[in-house]
Each structure stands twice: as C-alpha cells, then as structure tokens.
Design a protein around this motif. Structure first.
Motif, mmCIF file in Angstrom:
data_model
loop_
_atom_site.group_PDB
_atom_site.id
_atom_site.type_symbol
_atom_site.label_atom_id
_atom_site.label_comp_id
_atom_site.label_asym_id
_atom_site.label_seq_id
_atom_site.Cartn_x
_atom_site.Cartn_y
_atom_site.Cartn_z
ATOM 1 N N CYS A 178 0.812 -1.217 0.000
ATOM 2 C CA CYS A 178 0.000 0.000 0.000
ATOM 3 C C CYS A 178 0.845 1.267 0.000
ATOM 4 N N CYS A 179 1.959 1.281 0.743
ATOM 5 C CA CYS A 179 2.767 2.485 0.820
ATOM 6 C C CYS A 179 3.281 2.885 -0.553
ATOM 7 N N GLY A 184 6.427 -0.565 1.854
ATOM 8 C CA GLY A 184 5.410 -1.581 2.060
ATOM 9 C C GLY A 184 5.894 -2.735 2.891
ATOM 10 N N ALA A 193 5.038 1.747 8.528
ATOM 11 C CA ALA A 193 5.171 0.916 9.713
ATOM 12 C C ALA A 193 5.619 -0.494 9.369
ATOM 13 N N CYS A 194 5.155 -1.007 8.246
ATOM 14 C CA CYS A 194 5.498 -2.386 7.897
ATOM 15 C C CYS A 194 6.984 -2.552 7.642
ATOM 16 N N CYS A 196 1.034 4.857 8.393
ATOM 17 C CA CYS A 196 0.442 3.682 7.767
ATOM 18 C C CYS A 196 -0.738 4.101 6.934
ATOM 19 N N PRO A 197 -0.584 4.503 5.736
ATOM 20 C CA PRO A 197 0.668 4.818 5.064
ATOM 21 C C PRO A 197 1.126 6.224 5.410
ATOM 22 N N ARG A 225 -6.552 -2.566 4.014
ATOM 23 C CA ARG A 225 -5.257 -2.865 3.417
ATOM 24 C C ARG A 225 -5.320 -4.052 2.471
HETATM 25 S S1 SF4 Z 1 2.644 0.550 6.665
HETATM 26 FE FE1 SF4 Z 1 0.423 0.403 6.383
HETATM 27 S S2 SF4 Z 1 0.085 1.341 4.389
HETATM 28 FE FE2 SF4 Z 1 2.244 0.837 4.495
HETATM 29 S S3 SF4 Z 1 2.452 -1.190 3.616
HETATM 30 FE FE3 SF4 Z 1 2.189 -1.452 5.805
HETATM 31 S S4 SF4 Z 1 -0.010 -1.746 6.053
HETATM 32 FE FE4 SF4 Z 1 0.295 -0.863 4.045
#
Ligand code: SF4
Lengths: 207, 204, 395
Positions: free
Chosen positions: B40-41, B77, B105-106, B136-137, C92
């Motif tokens: 997602c990021c 991500g 965060a991931c 996030c994101p 997500r």
């Molecule tokens: S930090 Fe949040 S937005 Fe980014 S990849 Fe992880 S779950 Fe997805």
C-alpha cells in the motif's frame, strides 16, 4: 431456486447410493449446506452444474476450514418418571468429535442468477488422510483456491491438475492456517508491546 | 576557507566552494530511486511523484526500473519473508553509494501485520536503513520530508577521515548475505552483522 | 499427489497455439525456447507479482503466475482479532478501494448478526463506494496506459483526478487511503458540513475530465492496435473460471452483483451495466470507462436524494460484540469483481473462520489462457487489464 431439501432428494434420486447430508446453520440467515461423500462428489458437482433448473455454473468461493478435536455438549429434554410424577428434565450428553478438515464451495448461477448453494466436503482426519476429491475439473474457478487450501491447510485434492504450494515458498513444511500451527518466534525486539505481542515478547525478556 | 573571506568574495561576485561541498551538492540533488513498490505504501510513493506533490522538485523523479541505475531504495510496504531475499538481492545489485528509506510501519517493524507468520518484522534485520518514515501509510508529505532528511544527511557527509561514508571505505561491505528459505522460517532470521536486538529494559 | 491429474473437461483454451514451428521455411532449425522470470520486481507487474514465462521467440508458450510475495496472513490475523479489529485490515486488502472492502466486511457481519444499516448510512455507503469505483478505474486506466508505454501523461491526469476524490475521503474519514469508515450497522461518523456540496462539485466536474480523457485515448491509433484482439476471453471460459467484475462483463456476460443481489439500496438507482462483446483488452478498457459513467449517474442520484437521519443501527454495539454461532457469506461488487467474506462464528468475540474471496486473485486463473500465443509485451498489458492489486491477490 428450489429448497435444499428438494435438491437433496433429486441428487439422491439421480445417484443412488450417494450419501448427501444437510448441515444445519444456527446463524441468523440460517443458510444450510450440502455435505457430499467423496465417491460421488464429482458426479454431484457435475449434476449441480448441468441440471437445467439449477445451472450452478459459477463456483464463487472455495475455502478450507479446520475443525480441531472437540467435545460437543448436547442438551436434550427427556421425560422421566421421578417419584411417580412424569417430569421433563434436561440431560447433557458429551460426545468426542475427532477433528477434520473441511472444504466449502459457494456455488451461484450466472445464467439463472440465483444462489448460493453451499457444498461441503470433509476429510477423514487432520493427519494422514486429509484428502478430498478436487472439483477443479468441473469448475475451473476452484483451481487456485484449492491450491491455496492445500498450501494453508494441507488438504490434498485428488485429481487437481497442478497441486503445488501457492502462497508460501516450496521448501516450507507447515500448514499455517491450521489452528494448531506454531509460528516462528521472532519477537526479540519489541519496544512497545501489548496484548498478544507482549505475551510473545516476554519469552525473550526473562527478568 | 575563512567564512568572512568567502562572504566578502561572494559580494564581489566571486563564488567559491570546496570540492566536498560541490560533490555532495551534486549527489544530493540527483538521488534516483529504484521504482520498487511492495504494498500500500507504494501507492503513496507514486502519488508523491505525481503532479500534486512533485518529487521532481528534489531531483528524484527518475524512478529507475533497474537497480543497477538507482541510488536509493525506498522500501515502501510490507516485506514478507518470501520477498525478503529478493529485496536483499536488489540492494546488492545497486551500485555504491546507496541509501535505503524504510517507508511505513510495515517496513520498519512489520506494522499492523506484525503477527503474521510470513511477515518480516522490519527490513533493518537484513539491510542498513538511513531514514525511517512512520505512518500507515505515511502521507506524501512525510516522504518528501524523508527525502529532505536524506539530502541533509548526504550533504553533511565528510569525504575523508574516520567519519567518511561507507562507499569510501574500501573494506566496508557493499553486499549483504541473502537469506535462504527454510522449512519454517528464513535462514538466518536476521543478519547478525548488522542487526542485534537492542537491549530493552522493562519494568514489570 | 499420486493420482493422475484429471483432464480439464470444461471450456477450451482461449487460443490454441502450435508449440513449435516444425522447421523453418529455409530448412534451418528453430531456436531454443527461452524461459524468463518476470518479477517479483518488475516495472510492469503492479507490485510484487511474478510470472514464469516460456517464450518461443517473442511468443508466449507457457506462463505460470507465482504468488505469495505479499502474503500478509490477513486471514490468520483475522481469526485472532475481534470482529471489529479486522476492519482496519480490510482497508489494506485492496488498497485502492478501502471503502468497498469495508462495506463487504460490514455487510457480511451484518448478515451474521442480523443488523440493518439505517437509510442515511446506506446512502453514504453507496456514495463512497461509487467514488471508490471512480478512482480505482481511473487509476487503473492510467496504469494500463503506462504499461503500454505512454509513460507518465495519462497516469498523471488520472492521479490528478484521483486526488480530488481522495480529498473527499480525507475530509470524511481522516485518511486518504486507509479509511476504516464503515461499522457493523452503519458508518463511523456523519458527513462533515459542506461535504455534500464538495462532492457534488467533484462529481459534476468529472464528466468533463472523462470526455477529455477519452478524446485523448479511446480513438488513439496506438491504443487501438495494441489492445484490439489481444487477450480475448470467451464467455463460457470466463464463467467457468469464476471471473467477475468488469472483466467478466467485457466478455459479454451480464452479471453485476449490484443488480443481482440488490444489496444495500442499489435497487433504487437506475443505471446501465455496460457489456462488451469481444472480451479483449480494448473491451476491458472501455468497460472501465463506461462503468465510470454509470457510477456518475448513481452518484448524482444519491447525492440528490440522501435523507437526514441516524447513521447507526441502535441494536449494534461496538464493544463486546459477539454474534450468534453460525456461518455466513456476504459479497458485494467491488471495483475489481466479487469481493466476498465468509465468516464462521462460534459465539465468541473472534471469528472461528475468516475468509476473503479476493476477486483479482481468482481473475488471474485464466491469465495463461489469455496470454498464450501473444507477444510477451502483450502479456504485460493483458495483466494490466485484469486489474490486480497484490494486497488482495496474496492477502
Ligand atoms: S505501513 Fe500500512 S500502508 Fe504501508 S504497507 Fe504497511 S499496512 Fe500498508
């Protein structure tokens, strides 16, 4: 669409010897499902797809479910004669249910626009005999989803054209969606743990 | 050079600089990221490079498809265990000097998916990270801020002496071992050369 | 797997391809087959998707998709958290369309617990879902064109419009992408003042942009020759392989869950379901454009008719939520196809089985059939026209 009981009767008439059961559902919607035995699963599936009144040509969702060994308590009302008076008392029976894996198919009809019909297959146990027949020959939609059930639950689909791991790497040995799977312990650095993570992090920070 | 002299000269229309400043100025204004999105990021990363945020203002709009042409890896991500060896391999293929931004965060710690069996709990376990962006994101603004932080970091690097960056130290490693797929987990689960679980003292 | 793999008895492959030329016309030997691995890091695979392709010259003779590079264990985590705790994770799943994923999950739980969202909440859901569809389709078209080599410009235009819709989401939910907005039996918060006017303005301006975009693309010579007749998908195969969404309708099968199930309040809106007739990449592209126009009609009506009132079912409770034991399958028409949630409850606060039926994963089943015999460069745009998002494919 016909009711599930009618479908069951028709399936049984079409395939004498097939064991078809209706699985109840205690939920609000009460969507019941059909449990089919292995030997007739492919025939029944083909029947459901081809029958002009059903035409369930679209297998939407295919998934595995893991049921651990469980003790099932059942309450029954029994009439008993106690001290000369007939009374109704509740009796609780306990029954051990061995664990099994289950595959659930949600079938719809794109042609007649009805559905769903829920079809279930069960494996004999969770260990050495976790096999069911594959329905991919009937619905191609099941191809990847059955592979996924194999990957995550370890259900072996007999007759699947290409049964390999799909999400995890090939060297992986476990079946992670099973309820008794133990994940690798890599919680050694947790600056702000809470809840479940705290419990896992504590193993690394013995006082 | 003496500051006073330099400002005096610049008043006279003479611009002086040092080789180090010139070198770093050039480097920091053409950081080419690797076009590499994980989850997602990455969508926010793409949004940051589009017209509204315009990453091009920082000289970083050239997303290179090949690691051989990139200076910066934005780990945007979730890094799964299945993907981690490829991420390390891509990093190894980038030429020095190279930088890593852990976006989201991931990439920092596993984020919301920390408890997944297939999720790597932070890319720092295998790669040296220069800038972390929480969120996030993270919004595109946060990515821009990370860029500016990285630029400042590049700008401040001395080219000689003990503090010189890694790519000028001949014996420093520029490649890191690629983890292997094991039966239950990656082998090894972290690179002990660059990552040790920090001491956390916790009261009960 | 000691048993013989069964022969697939259903619809034929999309395009049978002669594996090798027997011998070249001048008597020379044909070249070697070339096996390449595209991805997981490849500029055109939309994230971390990988295909193992076998090429004969430049023609695809075999293509195996490889998944799992973004397998984030959504289902396992869903079984270890409360029902409400899974709501942010559904954002997500398909990170372009967090609001439709929210809705699908909320719908499934509402069916499980017997809740009913009030009228205003249903309208808000329709509005946000259709806005989501707009921004998903427009970004998809941008990415598809990017894959075709139009580097930048259409994608820039698409993202310019997408930002306007994301601004609406942000003022409504506080987040651009991860909205986490729907709740079981309603929505988290009411519309902020002035939001409807803002939305009307965005929706009112959208057709002009769409006209401009179409003038730029739909008749474009290069786009026509790259997409027409490429990756055709026959309708019988599409149905049998469980393809849903715009991809199915591009093959001419009229199946839109908004019409079939009439979930929410979709029976109140009058809209057309566009259908294609060749099932090739061009039809899939057109399907997206036409669906955006249909969405705009729904949006106009919904923004006009939205009533006042409560936004939560009074019966629903967020804390200590324990639905009755039972199982349910709830599905909606997400921008990518049928997004379904299958939940088994055993009466405890956590679901006993939490399953997502991901549309773009299942839509990839026939990727190989569509690509066989085409150039490898076409495989890239065929993949682009499927509209995948890895968060949902691998979960
Ligand atoms: S930090 Fe949040 S937005 Fe980014 S990849 Fe992880 S779950 Fe997805």
């Amino acid at each position: 669409m016909e009711t599930l009981d009618q479908i069951k009767a028709r399936v049984e008439a079409a395939f004498p010897g097939a064991s078809v059961e209706i699985v109840p559902n205690a939920g609000v919607g009460g969507q019941r499902s059909l449990l089919v035995d292995h030997a007739h699963a492919l025939d029944v599936a083909r029947f459901l797809r081809e029958d002009p009144a059903l035409r369930l040509d679209y297998a939407s969702n295919v998934t595995g479910v893991d049921w651990l060994d469980a003790v099932i308590k059942e309450k029954r009302k029994v009439k008993q004669v106690i001290a000369g008076v007939e009374r109704e008392i509740e009796e609780t029976t306990e029954r051990r249910r061995p664990g099994y894996l289950e595959v659930v198919y949600h079938l719809y009809s794109m042609e007649l626009k009805h559905g769903p019909l829920v079809l279930r297959l069960r494996t004999a146990n969770r260990a050495d005999n976790a096999r069911v027949p594959s329905l991919t020959p009937v619905w191609r939609a099941a191809e990847f989803q059955e592979r996924e059930a194999y990957d995550l639950y370890g259900i072996i689909f007999d007759g699947h054209p290409d049964l390999r791991r799909i999400l995890m790497w090939d060297e992986f040995r476990d079946f992670p969606m099973r309820k008794d799977y133990v994940e690798p312990d890599d919680y050694e650095y947790e600056p702000t743990p809470h809840d479940d993570v705290l419990a896992k992090a504590k193993r690394h920070y013995q006082p | 050079m003496d500051e006073g002299l330099r400002s005096e000269l610049s008043k006279q229309g003479v611009f002086t600089t040092t080789l180090e400043d010139l070198y770093n100025w050039g480097r920091k204004n053409s950081v080419w990221p690797l076009g590499f999105g994980l989850a997602c990021c990455a969508i926010e990363m793409i949004a940051a490079s589009m017209a509204r945020w315009d990453l091009a203002r920082f000289g970083a709009e050239v997303f290179r498809p090949s690691p051989r042409q990139a200076d910066l890896m934005i780990v945007a991500g979730t890094v799964t265990k299945k993907m981690a060896p490829q991420v390390v391999r891509l990093y190894n293929q980038m030429p020095e000097p190279k930088y890593v931004i852990a976006m989201g965060a991931c990439a920092i710690s596993g984020g919301p998916f920390k408890q997944g069996y297939n999720v790597l709990k932070g890319i720092d376990r295998y790669l040296p990270v220069d800038v972390h962006i929480p969120g996030c994101p993270p919004r595109p603004e946060a990515l821009l801020h990370a860029f500016m932080t990285l630029q400042r970091k590049i700008d401040e690097q001395a080219l000689t002496g003990a503090q010189r960056p890694r790519h000028l130290v001949a014996e420093a490693p520029s490649e890191f071992p690629v983890p292997e797929f094991g039966a239950h987990d990656l082998v090894p689960p972290a690179n002990p050369e660059i990552w040790q679980p920090p001491e956390v003292v916790r009261g009960e | 797997m000691n048993s013989e793999p069964a022969k697939l008895e259903n619809a034929p492959l999309a395009k049978p391809y002669e594996l090798r030329p027997k011998a070249l016309a001048d008597g020379g030997q044909p070249g070697e087959l070339l096996e390449i691995s595209m991805g997981p890091q490849h500029p055109s695979t939309h994230g971390v998707f990988r295909m193992d392709v076998v090429l004969d010259g430049e023609r695809v003779v075999k293509l195996k998709p490889v998944f799992g590079y973004l397998h984030r264990n959504h289902e396992k985590i869903g079984e270890n958290t409360t029902y409400l705790g899974s709501m942010p994770y559904t954002d997500r799943l398909d990170y372009f369309c967090s609001l439709t994923s929210n809705w699908a999950y909320a719908l499934a739980v509402e069916k499980l617990a017997g809740l009913q969202a009030p009228e205003r909440a249903e309208y808000i859901r329709v509005i946000t879902a259709e806005l989501t569809r707009l921004q998903n389709h427009i970004s998809l078209v941008g990415f598809l064109l990017q894959d075709m080599g139009a580097s930048g410009t259409p994608l820039m235009y698409a993202f310019r419009e997408r930002e306007k819709i994301l601004d609406l989401f942000e003022s409504l939910t506080g987040a651009r992408m991860m909205c986490n907005y729907m709740r079981f039996g309603g929505c988290r918060c009411d519309l902020p003042p002035g939001w409807l006017d803002q939305a009307r303005q965005v929706v009112g301006e959208f057709p002009r942009f769409l006209d401009e975009f179409e003038a730029l693309l739909s008749g474009n010579e290069i786009l026509l020759s790259r997409t027409q007749g490429v990756g055709a998908l026959p309708p019988e195969l599409a149905v049998n392989a469980g393809i849903t969404g715009p991809m199915l309708r591009a093959s001419g099968v009229n199946y839109d869950i908004r019409k079939v199930d009439k979930y929410g309040i979709y029976d109140r809106f009058d809209f057309r379901v566009p259908l294609g007739d060749h099932g090739d990449v061009y039809d899939r592209y057109m399907m997206r454009v036409l669906e955006m126009r249909a969405s705009l009609k729904i949006l106009e009506a919904a923004l006009r008719d939205i009533p006042d009132g409560p936004i939560m079912d009074p019966k629903s409770k967020l804390r200590g939520f324990r639905p009755r034991a039972g199982e349910v399958y709830g599905r909606i028409e997400s921008p990518k196809g049928e997004l379904g949630f299958y939940l088994i409850s055993d009466g405890s606060p956590k679901p006993c089985r939490y399953r997502v039926r991901p549309p773009s994963f299942i839509n990839l089943t026939i990727l190989e059939d569509m690509c066989l015999g085409h150039y490898v460069a076409d495989a890239v745009i065929i993949l682009g026209s499927v509209d995948i998002v890895m968060g949902e494919v691998d979960r």
